[in-house]
Scaffold this motif. Structure first.
Motif, short mmCIF file in Angstrom:
data_model
loop_
_atom_site.label_atom_id
_atom_site.label_comp_id
_atom_site.label_asym_id
_atom_site.label_seq_id
_atom_site.Cartn_x
_atom_site.Cartn_y
_atom_site.Cartn_z
N GLN A 56 5.66 -10.46 1.34
CA GLN A 56 6.85 -10.05 2.10
C GLN A 56 7.37 -8.70 1.59
O GLN A 56 7.70 -7.81 2.38
CB GLN A 56 7.94 -11.11 1.96
CG GLN A 56 9.23 -10.81 2.70
CD GLN A 56 9.09 -11.00 4.20
OE1 GLN A 56 8.32 -11.83 4.63
NE2 GLN A 56 9.81 -10.21 4.96
N GLN A 57 7.43 -8.56 0.27
CA GLN A 57 7.89 -7.31 -0.31
C GLN A 57 6.95 -6.16 0.04
O GLN A 57 7.40 -5.04 0.32
CB GLN A 57 8.00 -7.46 -1.83
CG GLN A 57 9.11 -8.39 -2.28
CD GLN A 57 9.13 -8.60 -3.78
OE1 GLN A 57 8.26 -8.08 -4.51
NE2 GLN A 57 10.10 -9.35 -4.28
N ASP A 60 7.57 -5.16 3.68
CA ASP A 60 8.81 -4.40 3.79
C ASP A 60 8.64 -2.98 3.24
O ASP A 60 9.18 -2.02 3.78
CB ASP A 60 9.94 -5.12 3.03
CG ASP A 60 10.33 -6.43 3.69
OD1 ASP A 60 10.01 -6.62 4.88
OD2 ASP A 60 10.96 -7.27 3.03
N ALA A 64 9.10 0.57 5.21
CA ALA A 64 9.95 1.63 4.67
C ALA A 64 9.18 2.94 4.53
O ALA A 64 9.70 4.02 4.83
CB ALA A 64 10.54 1.20 3.33
N ARG A 226 6.51 -5.82 11.84
CA ARG A 226 5.34 -6.19 11.05
C ARG A 226 4.82 -7.53 11.55
O ARG A 226 5.55 -8.29 12.18
CB ARG A 226 5.70 -6.30 9.56
CG ARG A 226 6.59 -7.48 9.23
CD ARG A 226 6.83 -7.60 7.73
NE ARG A 226 7.59 -8.78 7.42
CZ ARG A 226 8.89 -8.88 7.49
NH1 ARG A 226 9.60 -7.86 7.89
NH2 ARG A 226 9.51 -9.99 7.19
#
Length: 229
Positions: A56-57, A60, A64, A226
């Motif tokens: 998930q990180q 993200d 970004a 995503r």
């Protein structure tokens, strides 16, 4: 029902007849086995949750990064349009109608296109007649876009199932108009390849959608998306 009962009775009797040391050893062994089983289960669950959190990180972080890069590319597109519009050689070539003028426009446009990694460069004269149209192969059907951007600035323009980021700039003394742009689908693939991003990503603007994979799911809101895990 009798057999399990007899087995339990025999096990109980045998347990009672065991020496104290043996009972202690068996108890410790059972507790260690239970502790090991709980530990393995907890480790497996913890590892799975940690892996999901890391994915998930990463997704993200990929989004970004793409937002940042697209923001920088937007500024580059604006600068490219202004650079061509402010070029005295471009203004002079637009004032003429000759093979040499066409060569000058093409030469100046190719330099800016390659330097700024553009996918589209169009130049029209003061009458609106197209004098130059440089396109990547996937945009070969693209019509003139001098009217797509109402005034000098940036615009995301959906065209024939594609999303184009365009910038327009007026040439000095009203000699003509320069329109440059990038194809956002091509740009998205470039960014993912350049930065080796792992997530499958898509971009939605109104009804137009593009993605790195055909079955990309979308939310209702516009913007970057995503792949849902």
């Amino acid at each position: 029902m009798a057999r399990p009962h007899r087995w339990f009775s025999r096990a109980t009797l045998r347990w009672r007849t065991l020496p104290l040391a043996a009972k202690f050893f068996v108890s410790v062994l059972v507790l260690m086995s239970l502790s090991l089983g709980v530990g393995v289960f907890s480790f497996s669950v913890g590892t799975m949750l940690t892996q999901r959190e890391l994915l998930q990180q990463q997704a993200d972080a990929d989004i970004a990064r793409i937002v940042q890069v697209l923001g920088n590319r937007s500024e580059n597109v604006k600068a490219a349009a202004r650079m061509l519009a402010d070029d005295p050689a471009v203004a002079q070539a637009l004032a003429e109608d000759s093979g040499e003028a066409a060569h000058t426009l093409n030469q100046r446009a190719v330099v800016v296109r390659d330097r700024m990694r553009l996918d589209l460069v169009q130049i029209a004269d003061q009458r609106g007649a197209e004098r130059l149209n440089l396109l990547i192969s996937s945009l070969y059907r693209q019509s003139p876009l001098s009217e797509a951007v109402a005034s000098d600035g940036l615009r995301v323009y959906p065209s024939e199932g594609r999303l184009l980021l365009l910038s327009r700039a007026a040439v000095a003394d009203g000699a003509g108009v320069v329109v440059v742009g990038i194809d956002l689908e091509t740009e998205l693939k470039r960014i993912i390849a350049e930065y080796r991003l792992q997530a499958d990503l898509g971009l939605q603007y109104g009804e137009a959608r593009l993605a790195t994979q055909a079955a990309m799911p979308y939310d209702e809101a516009e913007g970057l998306h995503r792949e849902r895990q």
